[in-house]
Design a protein around this motif. Structure first.
Motif, PDB file in Angstrom:
ATOM      1  N   THR A 134      -0.377  -1.302   5.812  1.00 57.34           N
ATOM      2  CA  THR A 134       0.916  -1.294   5.129  1.00 57.34           C
ATOM      3  C   THR A 134       0.758  -1.677   3.670  1.00 57.34           C
ATOM      4  O   THR A 134       1.268  -1.005   2.774  1.00 57.34           O
ATOM      5  CB  THR A 134       1.870  -2.289   5.820  1.00 57.34           C
ATOM      6  OG1 THR A 134       2.026  -1.888   7.165  1.00 57.34           O
ATOM      7  CG2 THR A 134       3.218  -2.299   5.134  1.00 57.34           C
ATOM      8  N   ASN A 135       0.018  -2.741   3.436  1.00 58.49           N
ATOM      9  CA  ASN A 135      -0.130  -3.192   2.057  1.00 58.49           C
ATOM     10  C   ASN A 135      -0.901  -2.204   1.204  1.00 58.49           C
ATOM     11  O   ASN A 135      -0.507  -1.922   0.075  1.00 58.49           O
ATOM     12  CB  ASN A 135      -0.794  -4.564   2.032  1.00 58.49           C
ATOM     13  CG  ASN A 135       0.139  -5.631   2.568  1.00 58.49           C
ATOM     14  OD1 ASN A 135       1.349  -5.514   2.420  1.00 58.49           O
ATOM     15  ND2 ASN A 135      -0.412  -6.642   3.206  1.00 58.49           N
ATOM     16  N   ILE A 136      -1.968  -1.671   1.751  1.00 59.48           N
ATOM     17  CA  ILE A 136      -2.764  -0.713   0.971  1.00 59.48           C
ATOM     18  C   ILE A 136      -1.954   0.546   0.688  1.00 59.48           C
ATOM     19  O   ILE A 136      -1.962   1.064  -0.418  1.00 59.48           O
ATOM     20  CB  ILE A 136      -4.077  -0.369   1.708  1.00 59.48           C
ATOM     21  CG1 ILE A 136      -4.940  -1.628   1.812  1.00 59.48           C
ATOM     22  CG2 ILE A 136      -4.824   0.736   0.986  1.00 59.48           C
ATOM     23  CD1 ILE A 136      -6.151  -1.479   2.689  1.00 59.48           C
ATOM     24  N   ILE A 137      -1.220   1.000   1.686  1.00 58.85           N
ATOM     25  CA  ILE A 137      -0.381   2.187   1.500  1.00 58.85           C
ATOM     26  C   ILE A 137       0.650   1.939   0.400  1.00 58.85           C
ATOM     27  O   ILE A 137       0.827   2.756  -0.497  1.00 58.85           O
ATOM     28  CB  ILE A 137       0.334   2.564   2.826  1.00 58.85           C
ATOM     29  CG1 ILE A 137      -0.681   3.111   3.834  1.00 58.85           C
ATOM     30  CG2 ILE A 137       1.438   3.582   2.566  1.00 58.85           C
ATOM     31  CD1 ILE A 137      -0.129   3.342   5.225  1.00 58.85           C
ATOM     32  N   ASP A 138       1.286   0.788   0.452  1.00 57.94           N
ATOM     33  CA  ASP A 138       2.336   0.523  -0.536  1.00 57.94           C
ATOM     34  C   ASP A 138       1.784   0.357  -1.948  1.00 57.94           C
ATOM     35  O   ASP A 138       2.448   0.711  -2.916  1.00 57.94           O
ATOM     36  CB  ASP A 138       3.164  -0.695  -0.121  1.00 57.94           C
ATOM     37  CG  ASP A 138       4.067  -0.352   1.051  1.00 57.94           C
ATOM     38  OD1 ASP A 138       4.330   0.851   1.259  1.00 57.94           O
ATOM     39  OD2 ASP A 138       4.492  -1.267   1.770  1.00 57.94           O
TER      40      ASP A 138
ATOM     41  N   HIS B 160       0.801   9.211  -4.414  1.00 56.04           N
ATOM     42  CA  HIS B 160       1.569   9.541  -3.219  1.00 56.04           C
ATOM     43  C   HIS B 160       0.762  10.266  -2.160  1.00 56.04           C
ATOM     44  O   HIS B 160       0.876   9.975  -0.980  1.00 56.04           O
ATOM     45  CB  HIS B 160       2.797  10.348  -3.612  1.00 56.04           C
ATOM     46  CG  HIS B 160       3.605   9.699  -4.680  1.00 56.04           C
ATOM     47  ND1 HIS B 160       4.167   8.449  -4.521  1.00 56.04           N
ATOM     48  CD2 HIS B 160       3.898  10.074  -5.941  1.00 56.04           C
ATOM     49  CE1 HIS B 160       4.789   8.100  -5.633  1.00 56.04           C
ATOM     50  NE2 HIS B 160       4.641   9.075  -6.517  1.00 56.04           N
ATOM     51  N   GLU B 161      -0.071  11.227  -2.598  1.00 54.21           N
ATOM     52  CA  GLU B 161      -0.849  11.982  -1.611  1.00 54.21           C
ATOM     53  C   GLU B 161      -1.808  11.063  -0.860  1.00 54.21           C
ATOM     54  O   GLU B 161      -1.965  11.162   0.347  1.00 54.21           O
ATOM     55  CB  GLU B 161      -1.668  13.098  -2.276  1.00 54.21           C
ATOM     56  CG  GLU B 161      -0.857  14.344  -2.578  1.00 54.21           C
ATOM     57  CD  GLU B 161      -0.339  14.344  -4.006  1.00 54.21           C
ATOM     58  OE1 GLU B 161      -0.494  13.298  -4.677  1.00 54.21           O
ATOM     59  OE2 GLU B 161       0.214  15.377  -4.427  1.00 54.21           O
ATOM     60  N   ARG B 162      -2.445  10.180  -1.621  1.00 59.22           N
ATOM     61  CA  ARG B 162      -3.404   9.253  -1.011  1.00 59.22           C
ATOM     62  C   ARG B 162      -2.683   8.332  -0.014  1.00 59.22           C
ATOM     63  O   ARG B 162      -3.210   8.028   1.057  1.00 59.22           O
ATOM     64  CB  ARG B 162      -4.078   8.432  -2.120  1.00 59.22           C
ATOM     65  CG  ARG B 162      -5.133   7.467  -1.648  1.00 59.22           C
ATOM     66  CD  ARG B 162      -6.367   8.170  -1.099  1.00 59.22           C
ATOM     67  NE  ARG B 162      -7.261   7.215  -0.437  1.00 59.22           N
ATOM     68  CZ  ARG B 162      -7.758   7.371   0.784  1.00 59.22           C
ATOM     69  NH1 ARG B 162      -7.469   8.450   1.483  1.00 59.22           N
ATOM     70  NH2 ARG B 162      -8.558   6.456   1.305  1.00 59.22           N
ATOM     71  N   ALA B 163      -1.496   7.918  -0.367  1.00 56.20           N
ATOM     72  CA  ALA B 163      -0.723   7.058   0.522  1.00 56.20           C
ATOM     73  C   ALA B 163      -0.414   7.789   1.827  1.00 56.20           C
ATOM     74  O   ALA B 163      -0.509   7.206   2.913  1.00 56.20           O
ATOM     75  CB  ALA B 163       0.565   6.613  -0.158  1.00 56.20           C
TER      76      ALA B 163
ATOM     77  N   ASN C  58       6.073   1.152  11.599  1.00 56.15           N
ATOM     78  CA  ASN C  58       7.401   0.535  11.676  1.00 56.15           C
ATOM     79  C   ASN C  58       8.346   1.145  10.632  1.00 56.15           C
ATOM     80  O   ASN C  58       7.965   2.039   9.893  1.00 56.15           O
ATOM     81  CB  ASN C  58       7.299  -0.985  11.514  1.00 56.15           C
ATOM     82  CG  ASN C  58       6.737  -1.366  10.155  1.00 56.15           C
ATOM     83  OD1 ASN C  58       6.835  -0.607   9.196  1.00 56.15           O
ATOM     84  ND2 ASN C  58       6.153  -2.536  10.071  1.00 56.15           N
ATOM     85  N   ILE C  59       9.543   0.642  10.570  1.00 57.46           N
ATOM     86  CA  ILE C  59      10.546   1.219   9.667  1.00 57.46           C
ATOM     87  C   ILE C  59      10.109   1.195   8.203  1.00 57.46           C
ATOM     88  O   ILE C  59      10.333   2.148   7.458  1.00 57.46           O
ATOM     89  CB  ILE C  59      11.920   0.516   9.854  1.00 57.46           C
ATOM     90  CG1 ILE C  59      12.999   1.091   8.938  1.00 57.46           C
ATOM     91  CG2 ILE C  59      11.840  -0.974   9.606  1.00 57.46           C
ATOM     92  CD1 ILE C  59      13.835   2.117   9.560  1.00 57.46           C
ATOM     93  N   ALA C  60       9.452   0.127   7.783  1.00 52.94           N
ATOM     94  CA  ALA C  60       9.021   0.036   6.378  1.00 52.94           C
ATOM     95  C   ALA C  60       7.957   1.088   6.086  1.00 52.94           C
ATOM     96  O   ALA C  60       7.972   1.708   5.021  1.00 52.94           O
ATOM     97  CB  ALA C  60       8.483  -1.362   6.086  1.00 52.94           C
ATOM     98  N   ASN C  61       7.051   1.305   7.048  1.00 51.90           N
ATOM     99  CA  ASN C  61       6.033   2.350   6.855  1.00 51.90           C
ATOM    100  C   ASN C  61       6.686   3.715   6.727  1.00 51.90           C
ATOM    101  O   ASN C  61       6.339   4.495   5.845  1.00 51.90           O
ATOM    102  CB  ASN C  61       5.070   2.402   8.049  1.00 51.90           C
ATOM    103  CG  ASN C  61       4.304   1.114   8.257  1.00 51.90           C
ATOM    104  OD1 ASN C  61       4.136   0.665   9.387  1.00 51.90           O
ATOM    105  ND2 ASN C  61       3.852   0.513   7.171  1.00 51.90           N
ATOM    106  N   TYR C  62       7.610   3.971   7.620  1.00 45.63           N
ATOM    107  CA  TYR C  62       8.274   5.270   7.580  1.00 45.63           C
ATOM    108  C   TYR C  62       9.041   5.444   6.268  1.00 45.63           C
ATOM    109  O   TYR C  62       8.958   6.487   5.622  1.00 45.63           O
ATOM    110  CB  TYR C  62       9.239   5.422   8.761  1.00 45.63           C
ATOM    111  CG  TYR C  62       8.557   5.853  10.043  1.00 45.63           C
ATOM    112  CD1 TYR C  62       7.950   7.110  10.129  1.00 45.63           C
ATOM    113  CD2 TYR C  62       8.529   5.023  11.159  1.00 45.63           C
ATOM    114  CE1 TYR C  62       7.325   7.517  11.302  1.00 45.63           C
ATOM    115  CE2 TYR C  62       7.907   5.432  12.332  1.00 45.63           C
ATOM    116  CZ  TYR C  62       7.308   6.669  12.403  1.00 45.63           C
ATOM    117  OH  TYR C  62       6.697   7.071  13.569  1.00 45.63           O
ATOM    118  N   ASN C  63       9.773   4.424   5.893  1.00 43.78           N
ATOM    119  CA  ASN C  63      10.555   4.546   4.658  1.00 43.78           C
ATOM    120  C   ASN C  63       9.656   4.797   3.456  1.00 43.78           C
ATOM    121  O   ASN C  63       9.938   5.660   2.633  1.00 43.78           O
ATOM    122  CB  ASN C  63      11.386   3.287   4.429  1.00 43.78           C
ATOM    123  CG  ASN C  63      12.582   3.215   5.358  1.00 43.78           C
ATOM    124  OD1 ASN C  63      12.891   4.180   6.033  1.00 43.78           O
ATOM    125  ND2 ASN C  63      13.243   2.088   5.395  1.00 43.78           N
ATOM    126  N   SER C  64       8.580   4.061   3.355  1.00 39.22           N
ATOM    127  CA  SER C  64       7.770   4.274   2.158  1.00 39.22           C
ATOM    128  C   SER C  64       7.066   5.629   2.209  1.00 39.22           C
ATOM    129  O   SER C  64       6.856   6.267   1.184  1.00 39.22           O
ATOM    130  CB  SER C  64       6.852   3.079   1.880  1.00 39.22           C
ATOM    131  OG  SER C  64       5.649   3.177   2.545  1.00 39.22           O
TER     132      SER C  64
END
Length: 245
Positions: free
Chosen positions: A5-9, A17-20, A35-41
């Motif tokens: 989650t942290n690395i993605i954000d 964005h593509e890398r995320a 989870n919801i935060a992952n999906y939202n981001s």
RNA sequence: AAAUAGACUGGU
């Protein structure tokens, strides 16, 4: 999951964005539950990367996985579709969130205004703006700035300026985005002088111009047949702390 | 209230 989650954000925030998105897929391949935060981001990243179709698919998928969309989810979804003027989808999302018992907030309402404007329905956009105010929603600078820009993009320069005056009347502090949108609006309306005045005013009021400000000015001066002024802006960059791009 | 949402420019 927390590490992912942290690395993605971090990637998402830095514009990768593509890398995320890649990392998100990797995470799921390892059977880590999103989870919801992952999906939202992720939805946000897909939208910013221009992959609106994929965003919509992921939105459906999250629901199938039992992850209940929240206000941020709808806000993201509506904003990315509004940008493209996809009014039907925005309307559908707007109904859906209300059916789910969520109460639209200002970013969502401004997304509605945006999609109406982009779809060429300026009158409807303008009435919605009035309606929101009547209902007592407190619009902040971001909302006002977006609405100024929406009016300007629709070619309704006069209304854009009205919205700006209203922002001032409300005692809100215009920021660099607000001034940039205004300068752009005035340039499009053919009033390079008024644009210069706003540029002076922003500096006088202590708002620091950024690269977008300078690009906007250079563009409008050259289109107004004043290449000398455009060049003046460019040379003015030398010795400053902004690098021309 | 761990981490996620809204705004500006250059033929985009």
């Amino acid at each position: 999951a927390v590490a992912y989650t942290n690395i993605i954000d971090i990637h998402a925030r830095s514009g990768f964005h593509e890398r995320a998105v890649q990392l998100f897929n990797e995470m799921r391949e390892m059977n880590v539950q999103a989870n919801i935060a992952n999906y939202n981001s992720m939805l946000d990243c897909l939208g910013k990367a221009g992959n609106v179709k994929a965003a919509y698919m992921l939105f459906d998928e999250m629901k199938l996985c039992g992850c209940v969309p929240d206000l941020k989810t709808y806000s993201i979804m509506m904003c990315i579709h509004a940008r493209l003027g996809l009014k039907q989808i925005c309307l559908q999302l707007f109904e859906e969130l209300q059916k789910a018992g969520l109460k639209p907030n200002t970013p969502i309402l401004v997304a509605m205004i945006d999609c109406l404007g982009k779809a060429g329905n300026f009158n409807a956009a303008w009435s919605l703006f009035s309606e929101i105010k009547e209902q007592g929603y407190a619009l902040d600078v971001v909302c006002y700035t977006r609405i100024i820009d929406i009016c300007a993009k629709c070619g309704h320069y006069k209304q854009a300026l009205e919205v700006y005056m209203e922002l001032e009347r409300k005692g809100l502090e215009p920021n660099v985005f607000t001034y940039n949108a205004l300068i752009h609006c005035l340039g499009k309306s053919g009033d390079a002088t008024a644009a210069s005045n706003i540029f002076c005013e922003m500096k006088r009021r202590g708002c620091k111009p950024n690269i977008v400000t300078y690009n906007t000015l250079m563009d409008l001066y050259s289109k107004a047949g004043k290449p000398e002024l455009s060049l003046e802006v460019f040379t003015g960059l030398e010795g400053g702390d902004i690098q021309p791009d």
